[in-house]
Design a protein around this motif. Sequence first.
Motif, PDB file in Angstrom:
ATOM      1  N   MET A 257      94.316   5.801   6.289  1.00  0.00           N
ATOM      2  CA  MET A 257      93.456   6.613   5.472  1.00  0.00           C
ATOM      3  C   MET A 257      94.283   7.727   4.847  1.00  0.00           C
ATOM      4  O   MET A 257      94.658   8.685   5.507  1.00  0.00           O
ATOM      5  CB  MET A 257      92.353   7.173   6.360  1.00  0.00           C
ATOM      6  CG  MET A 257      91.519   8.230   5.711  1.00  0.00           C
ATOM      7  SD  MET A 257      90.157   8.670   6.797  1.00  0.00           S
ATOM      8  CE  MET A 257      90.539  10.366   7.051  1.00  0.00           C
ATOM      9  N   ALA A 258      94.601   7.595   3.585  1.00  0.00           N
ATOM     10  CA  ALA A 258      95.390   8.592   2.875  1.00  0.00           C
ATOM     11  C   ALA A 258      94.486   9.729   2.406  1.00  0.00           C
ATOM     12  O   ALA A 258      93.309   9.528   2.140  1.00  0.00           O
ATOM     13  CB  ALA A 258      96.089   7.956   1.687  1.00  0.00           C
ATOM     14  N   SER A 259      95.039  10.920   2.312  1.00  0.00           N
ATOM     15  CA  SER A 259      94.270  12.062   1.825  1.00  0.00           C
ATOM     16  C   SER A 259      95.149  12.882   0.899  1.00  0.00           C
ATOM     17  O   SER A 259      96.369  12.735   0.869  1.00  0.00           O
ATOM     18  CB  SER A 259      93.759  12.904   2.984  1.00  0.00           C
ATOM     19  OG  SER A 259      94.839  13.421   3.721  1.00  0.00           O
ATOM     20  N   SER A 260      94.520  13.779   0.155  1.00  0.00           N
ATOM     21  CA  SER A 260      95.262  14.592  -0.801  1.00  0.00           C
ATOM     22  C   SER A 260      96.073  15.663  -0.073  1.00  0.00           C
ATOM     23  O   SER A 260      95.742  16.060   1.045  1.00  0.00           O
ATOM     24  CB  SER A 260      94.297  15.226  -1.796  1.00  0.00           C
ATOM     25  OG  SER A 260      93.428  16.107  -1.136  1.00  0.00           O
ATOM     26  N   PRO A 261      97.127  16.148  -0.712  1.00  0.00           N
ATOM     27  CA  PRO A 261      98.000  17.137  -0.056  1.00  0.00           C
ATOM     28  C   PRO A 261      97.304  18.399   0.443  1.00  0.00           C
ATOM     29  O   PRO A 261      97.640  18.872   1.538  1.00  0.00           O
ATOM     30  CB  PRO A 261      99.038  17.449  -1.134  1.00  0.00           C
ATOM     31  CG  PRO A 261      99.119  16.190  -1.929  1.00  0.00           C
ATOM     32  CD  PRO A 261      97.705  15.656  -1.961  1.00  0.00           C
ATOM     33  N   PRO A 262      96.328  18.992  -0.288  1.00  0.00           N
ATOM     34  CA  PRO A 262      95.693  20.190   0.283  1.00  0.00           C
ATOM     35  C   PRO A 262      94.953  19.916   1.591  1.00  0.00           C
ATOM     36  O   PRO A 262      94.984  20.736   2.510  1.00  0.00           O
ATOM     37  CB  PRO A 262      94.713  20.637  -0.805  1.00  0.00           C
ATOM     38  CG  PRO A 262      95.245  20.057  -2.057  1.00  0.00           C
ATOM     39  CD  PRO A 262      95.899  18.770  -1.665  1.00  0.00           C
ATOM     40  N   TYR A 263      94.313  18.745   1.694  1.00  0.00           N
ATOM     41  CA  TYR A 263      93.619  18.407   2.939  1.00  0.00           C
ATOM     42  C   TYR A 263      94.608  18.142   4.061  1.00  0.00           C
ATOM     43  O   TYR A 263      94.369  18.507   5.211  1.00  0.00           O
ATOM     44  CB  TYR A 263      92.704  17.202   2.746  1.00  0.00           C
ATOM     45  CG  TYR A 263      91.514  17.491   1.879  1.00  0.00           C
ATOM     46  CD1 TYR A 263      90.608  18.487   2.224  1.00  0.00           C
ATOM     47  CD2 TYR A 263      91.300  16.797   0.716  1.00  0.00           C
ATOM     48  CE1 TYR A 263      89.521  18.778   1.436  1.00  0.00           C
ATOM     49  CE2 TYR A 263      90.212  17.073  -0.099  1.00  0.00           C
ATOM     50  CZ  TYR A 263      89.326  18.058   0.271  1.00  0.00           C
ATOM     51  OH  TYR A 263      88.252  18.348  -0.519  1.00  0.00           O
TER      52      TYR A 263
ATOM     53  N   ALA B 152      97.562  19.525   4.336  1.00  0.00           N
ATOM     54  CA  ALA B 152      98.114  20.829   4.729  1.00  0.00           C
ATOM     55  C   ALA B 152      97.126  21.589   5.613  1.00  0.00           C
ATOM     56  O   ALA B 152      97.524  22.181   6.622  1.00  0.00           O
ATOM     57  CB  ALA B 152      98.471  21.653   3.495  1.00  0.00           C
ATOM     58  N   ALA B 153      95.848  21.546   5.241  1.00  0.00           N
ATOM     59  CA  ALA B 153      94.832  22.241   6.038  1.00  0.00           C
ATOM     60  C   ALA B 153      94.680  21.595   7.409  1.00  0.00           C
ATOM     61  O   ALA B 153      94.590  22.302   8.430  1.00  0.00           O
ATOM     62  CB  ALA B 153      93.495  22.236   5.301  1.00  0.00           C
ATOM     63  N   ARG B 154      94.674  20.261   7.454  1.00  0.00           N
ATOM     64  CA  ARG B 154      94.522  19.567   8.740  1.00  0.00           C
ATOM     65  C   ARG B 154      95.718  19.849   9.640  1.00  0.00           C
ATOM     66  O   ARG B 154      95.564  20.076  10.836  1.00  0.00           O
ATOM     67  CB  ARG B 154      94.365  18.062   8.475  1.00  0.00           C
ATOM     68  CG  ARG B 154      93.952  17.294   9.691  1.00  0.00           C
ATOM     69  CD  ARG B 154      93.538  15.876   9.356  1.00  0.00           C
ATOM     70  NE  ARG B 154      94.553  15.145   8.629  1.00  0.00           N
ATOM     71  CZ  ARG B 154      94.316  14.472   7.496  1.00  0.00           C
ATOM     72  NH1 ARG B 154      93.118  14.439   6.974  1.00  0.00           N
ATOM     73  NH2 ARG B 154      95.296  13.825   6.897  1.00  0.00           N
ATOM     74  N   SER B 155      96.936  19.867   9.083  1.00  0.00           N
ATOM     75  CA  SER B 155      98.098  20.151   9.923  1.00  0.00           C
ATOM     76  C   SER B 155      98.142  21.616  10.347  1.00  0.00           C
ATOM     77  O   SER B 155      98.624  21.915  11.439  1.00  0.00           O
ATOM     78  CB  SER B 155      99.413  19.798   9.258  1.00  0.00           C
ATOM     79  OG  SER B 155      99.322  19.489   7.965  1.00  0.00           O
ATOM     80  N   ALA B 156      97.612  22.533   9.521  1.00  0.00           N
ATOM     81  CA  ALA B 156      97.566  23.941   9.923  1.00  0.00           C
ATOM     82  C   ALA B 156      96.585  24.140  11.083  1.00  0.00           C
ATOM     83  O   ALA B 156      96.879  24.891  12.023  1.00  0.00           O
ATOM     84  CB  ALA B 156      97.164  24.816   8.739  1.00  0.00           C
TER      85      ALA B 156
ATOM     86  N   ALA C  96     105.350  22.596  10.325  1.00  0.00           N
ATOM     87  CA  ALA C  96     106.398  21.893   9.568  1.00  0.00           C
ATOM     88  C   ALA C  96     106.597  20.470  10.081  1.00  0.00           C
ATOM     89  O   ALA C  96     106.931  19.568   9.313  1.00  0.00           O
ATOM     90  CB  ALA C  96     107.713  22.671   9.643  1.00  0.00           C
ATOM     91  N   VAL C  97     106.393  20.251  11.370  1.00  0.00           N
ATOM     92  CA  VAL C  97     106.509  18.898  11.932  1.00  0.00           C
ATOM     93  C   VAL C  97     105.256  18.082  11.624  1.00  0.00           C
ATOM     94  O   VAL C  97     105.331  16.902  11.280  1.00  0.00           O
ATOM     95  CB  VAL C  97     106.753  18.967  13.461  1.00  0.00           C
ATOM     96  CG1 VAL C  97     106.620  17.603  14.102  1.00  0.00           C
ATOM     97  CG2 VAL C  97     108.122  19.562  13.748  1.00  0.00           C
ATOM     98  N   ALA C  98     104.082  18.714  11.706  1.00  0.00           N
ATOM     99  CA  ALA C  98     102.824  17.992  11.525  1.00  0.00           C
ATOM    100  C   ALA C  98     102.547  17.636  10.072  1.00  0.00           C
ATOM    101  O   ALA C  98     101.929  16.601   9.797  1.00  0.00           O
ATOM    102  CB  ALA C  98     101.664  18.816  12.076  1.00  0.00           C
TER     103      ALA C  98
END
Length: 77
Positions: free
Chosen positions: A1-7, A9-13, A49-51
């Motif tokens: 399941m691919a997602s857009s970069p802002p999502y 970034a938010a999920r990894s944060a 940075a890893v996530a």
Amino acid sequence: MASSPPYRAARSAVFAAVCVCLTALGHRTASGGPMSPDALYWGFFGMWAVALPLAGHERSLPTILGGCSAGSSSCTR
């Protein structure tokens, strides 16, 4: 399941924040003292940075367990 970069970034944060909070709680419980703000700061951004590059798609259970084992063994003395 691919997602857009802002999502991603938010999920990894959020993932990094949960990891750092759990680590701080464990440190406080084990040692009785708080972690330094610098350690929390670097821990959050290091985990983020890893996530971030790994948040592109779902991982299988063996991949997740292998990553957890590698991360745990790299932190032991």
